[in-house]
Design a protein around this motif. Sequence first.
Motif, PDB file in Angstrom:
ATOM      1  N   ALA A 113       6.362   7.224 -39.236  1.00 27.62           N
ATOM      2  CA  ALA A 113       7.396   8.260 -39.084  1.00 27.62           C
ATOM      3  C   ALA A 113       7.769   8.423 -37.612  1.00 27.62           C
ATOM      4  O   ALA A 113       7.814   9.517 -37.085  1.00 27.62           O
ATOM      5  CB  ALA A 113       6.943   9.581 -39.694  1.00 27.62           C
ATOM      6  N   GLU A 114       8.033   7.307 -36.967  1.00 26.73           N
ATOM      7  CA  GLU A 114       8.281   7.293 -35.526  1.00 26.73           C
ATOM      8  C   GLU A 114       9.772   7.340 -35.234  1.00 26.73           C
ATOM      9  O   GLU A 114      10.507   6.421 -35.531  1.00 26.73           O
ATOM     10  CB  GLU A 114       7.654   6.043 -34.906  1.00 26.73           C
ATOM     11  CG  GLU A 114       7.636   6.028 -33.426  1.00 26.73           C
ATOM     12  CD  GLU A 114       6.999   7.267 -32.823  1.00 26.73           C
ATOM     13  OE1 GLU A 114       7.674   7.956 -32.052  1.00 26.73           O
ATOM     14  OE2 GLU A 114       5.838   7.555 -33.131  1.00 26.73           O
ATOM     15  N   VAL A 153       3.754  -0.018 -35.229  1.00 22.89           N
ATOM     16  CA  VAL A 153       5.151  -0.260 -34.850  1.00 22.89           C
ATOM     17  C   VAL A 153       5.358  -1.745 -34.561  1.00 22.89           C
ATOM     18  O   VAL A 153       6.340  -2.347 -35.019  1.00 22.89           O
ATOM     19  CB  VAL A 153       5.555   0.607 -33.637  1.00 22.89           C
ATOM     20  CG1 VAL A 153       6.894   0.161 -33.069  1.00 22.89           C
ATOM     21  CG2 VAL A 153       5.600   2.069 -34.019  1.00 22.89           C
ATOM     22  N   VAL A 154       4.434  -2.359 -33.835  1.00 24.00           N
ATOM     23  CA  VAL A 154       4.547  -3.782 -33.506  1.00 24.00           C
ATOM     24  C   VAL A 154       4.498  -4.621 -34.776  1.00 24.00           C
ATOM     25  O   VAL A 154       5.296  -5.550 -34.955  1.00 24.00           O
ATOM     26  CB  VAL A 154       3.444  -4.200 -32.510  1.00 24.00           C
ATOM     27  CG1 VAL A 154       3.391  -5.711 -32.350  1.00 24.00           C
ATOM     28  CG2 VAL A 154       3.660  -3.521 -31.169  1.00 24.00           C
ATOM     29  N   ARG A 155       3.587  -4.297 -35.689  1.00 16.90           N
ATOM     30  CA  ARG A 155       3.468  -5.049 -36.950  1.00 16.90           C
ATOM     31  C   ARG A 155       4.757  -4.967 -37.760  1.00 16.90           C
ATOM     32  O   ARG A 155       5.283  -5.972 -38.234  1.00 16.90           O
ATOM     33  CB  ARG A 155       2.299  -4.524 -37.788  1.00 16.90           C
ATOM     34  CG  ARG A 155       2.162  -5.235 -39.144  1.00 16.90           C
ATOM     35  CD  ARG A 155       1.056  -4.621 -39.991  1.00 16.90           C
ATOM     36  NE  ARG A 155       1.157  -3.184 -40.175  1.00 16.90           N
ATOM     37  CZ  ARG A 155       1.959  -2.585 -41.061  1.00 16.90           C
ATOM     38  NH1 ARG A 155       2.773  -3.306 -41.821  1.00 16.90           N
ATOM     39  NH2 ARG A 155       1.967  -1.270 -41.194  1.00 16.90           N
ATOM     40  N   ILE A 156       5.304  -3.763 -37.901  1.00 15.37           N
ATOM     41  CA  ILE A 156       6.537  -3.587 -38.679  1.00 15.37           C
ATOM     42  C   ILE A 156       7.694  -4.319 -38.007  1.00 15.37           C
ATOM     43  O   ILE A 156       8.513  -4.954 -38.677  1.00 15.37           O
ATOM     44  CB  ILE A 156       6.846  -2.091 -38.874  1.00 15.37           C
ATOM     45  CG1 ILE A 156       5.791  -1.465 -39.795  1.00 15.37           C
ATOM     46  CG2 ILE A 156       8.238  -1.891 -39.456  1.00 15.37           C
ATOM     47  CD1 ILE A 156       5.877   0.048 -39.902  1.00 15.37           C
ATOM     48  N   ALA A 157       7.773  -4.262 -36.688  1.00 12.40           N
ATOM     49  CA  ALA A 157       8.835  -4.965 -35.964  1.00 12.40           C
ATOM     50  C   ALA A 157       8.749  -6.468 -36.208  1.00 12.40           C
ATOM     51  O   ALA A 157       9.768  -7.126 -36.455  1.00 12.40           O
ATOM     52  CB  ALA A 157       8.759  -4.658 -34.477  1.00 12.40           C
ATOM     53  N   GLU A 158       7.549  -7.019 -36.150  1.00 12.49           N
ATOM     54  CA  GLU A 158       7.384  -8.450 -36.387  1.00 12.49           C
ATOM     55  C   GLU A 158       7.737  -8.832 -37.814  1.00 12.49           C
ATOM     56  O   GLU A 158       8.309  -9.891 -38.061  1.00 12.49           O
ATOM     57  CB  GLU A 158       5.967  -8.880 -36.034  1.00 12.49           C
ATOM     58  CG  GLU A 158       5.716  -8.847 -34.534  1.00 12.49           C
ATOM     59  CD  GLU A 158       4.270  -9.078 -34.154  1.00 12.49           C
ATOM     60  OE1 GLU A 158       3.382  -9.064 -35.050  1.00 12.49           O
ATOM     61  OE2 GLU A 158       4.012  -9.268 -32.951  1.00 12.49           O
ATOM     62  N   GLU A 203      15.038   2.241 -39.818  1.00 20.41           N
ATOM     63  CA  GLU A 203      14.820   2.991 -41.057  1.00 20.41           C
ATOM     64  C   GLU A 203      13.360   2.927 -41.490  1.00 20.41           C
ATOM     65  O   GLU A 203      12.786   3.934 -41.896  1.00 20.41           O
ATOM     66  CB  GLU A 203      15.722   2.448 -42.166  1.00 20.41           C
ATOM     67  CG  GLU A 203      17.176   2.797 -41.993  1.00 20.41           C
ATOM     68  CD  GLU A 203      18.034   2.199 -43.088  1.00 20.41           C
ATOM     69  OE1 GLU A 203      17.498   1.843 -44.164  1.00 20.41           O
ATOM     70  OE2 GLU A 203      19.246   2.084 -42.873  1.00 20.41           O
ATOM     71  N   ARG A 204      12.762   1.747 -41.416  1.00 19.82           N
ATOM     72  CA  ARG A 204      11.351   1.614 -41.807  1.00 19.82           C
ATOM     73  C   ARG A 204      10.441   2.432 -40.908  1.00 19.82           C
ATOM     74  O   ARG A 204       9.490   3.057 -41.379  1.00 19.82           O
ATOM     75  CB  ARG A 204      10.910   0.152 -41.760  1.00 19.82           C
ATOM     76  CG  ARG A 204      11.259  -0.606 -43.014  1.00 19.82           C
ATOM     77  CD  ARG A 204      10.584  -1.953 -43.066  1.00 19.82           C
ATOM     78  NE  ARG A 204       9.130  -1.855 -43.205  1.00 19.82           N
ATOM     79  CZ  ARG A 204       8.319  -2.887 -43.133  1.00 19.82           C
ATOM     80  NH1 ARG A 204       8.791  -4.104 -42.912  1.00 19.82           N
ATOM     81  NH2 ARG A 204       7.019  -2.741 -43.273  1.00 19.82           N
ATOM     82  N   LEU A 205      10.718   2.444 -39.610  1.00 24.35           N
ATOM     83  CA  LEU A 205       9.878   3.205 -38.689  1.00 24.35           C
ATOM     84  C   LEU A 205       9.948   4.696 -38.987  1.00 24.35           C
ATOM     85  O   LEU A 205       8.969   5.417 -38.809  1.00 24.35           O
ATOM     86  CB  LEU A 205      10.275   2.935 -37.236  1.00 24.35           C
ATOM     87  CG  LEU A 205       9.946   1.532 -36.723  1.00 24.35           C
ATOM     88  CD1 LEU A 205      10.452   1.372 -35.300  1.00 24.35           C
ATOM     89  CD2 LEU A 205       8.462   1.236 -36.813  1.00 24.35           C
ATOM     90  N   VAL A 206      11.078   5.171 -39.450  1.00 23.46           N
ATOM     91  CA  VAL A 206      11.234   6.591 -39.777  1.00 23.46           C
ATOM     92  C   VAL A 206      10.588   6.915 -41.122  1.00 23.46           C
ATOM     93  O   VAL A 206       9.930   7.938 -41.265  1.00 23.46           O
ATOM     94  CB  VAL A 206      12.727   6.979 -39.790  1.00 23.46           C
ATOM     95  CG1 VAL A 206      12.921   8.373 -40.362  1.00 23.46           C
ATOM     96  CG2 VAL A 206      13.303   6.895 -38.383  1.00 23.46           C
ATOM     97  N   ARG A 207      10.735   6.036 -42.085  1.00 22.31           N
ATOM     98  CA  ARG A 207      10.313   6.338 -43.461  1.00 22.31           C
ATOM     99  C   ARG A 207       8.866   5.978 -43.774  1.00 22.31           C
ATOM    100  O   ARG A 207       8.266   6.591 -44.648  1.00 22.31           O
ATOM    101  CB  ARG A 207      11.217   5.618 -44.443  1.00 22.31           C
ATOM    102  CG  ARG A 207      12.611   6.170 -44.427  1.00 22.31           C
ATOM    103  CD  ARG A 207      13.449   5.556 -45.482  1.00 22.31           C
ATOM    104  NE  ARG A 207      14.788   6.149 -45.428  1.00 22.31           N
ATOM    105  CZ  ARG A 207      15.819   5.651 -45.996  1.00 22.31           C
ATOM    106  NH1 ARG A 207      15.724   4.549 -46.705  1.00 22.31           N
ATOM    107  NH2 ARG A 207      16.992   6.247 -45.896  1.00 22.31           N
TER     108      ARG A 207
END
Length: 95
Positions: free
Chosen positions: A35-36, A63-68, A27-31
């Motif tokens: 917007a991935e 993307v890596v930062r948000i995933a971590e 959800e975070r990656l999309v929003r």
Amino acid sequence: MTEPDTSRGDRTSGADNIEYRIAHLQERLVREEVAELGMRIESRGGTVVVSGTVPTAECRDTVVRIAEEELGGTPVRTDIVVADPTAPDRPEELA
């Protein structure tokens, strides 16, 4: 009096927890700013694998930062490819 068997529940709640965290990451990656939509995120054993293709190195880093951030404390393996949008500098040779 016997103690209730909580070992099965603990494993299930741990698996449910990681699935919940993966869904929240998606959800975070999309929003958020990236917007991935093209990221594949799955749990393999005790590790979360994030894979896909992004347009820039900055996007990959985000993307890596948000995933971590979302999966803190869980091992994360990334296999994120940066697409090269530039035209080739020579013609393709076909055999």
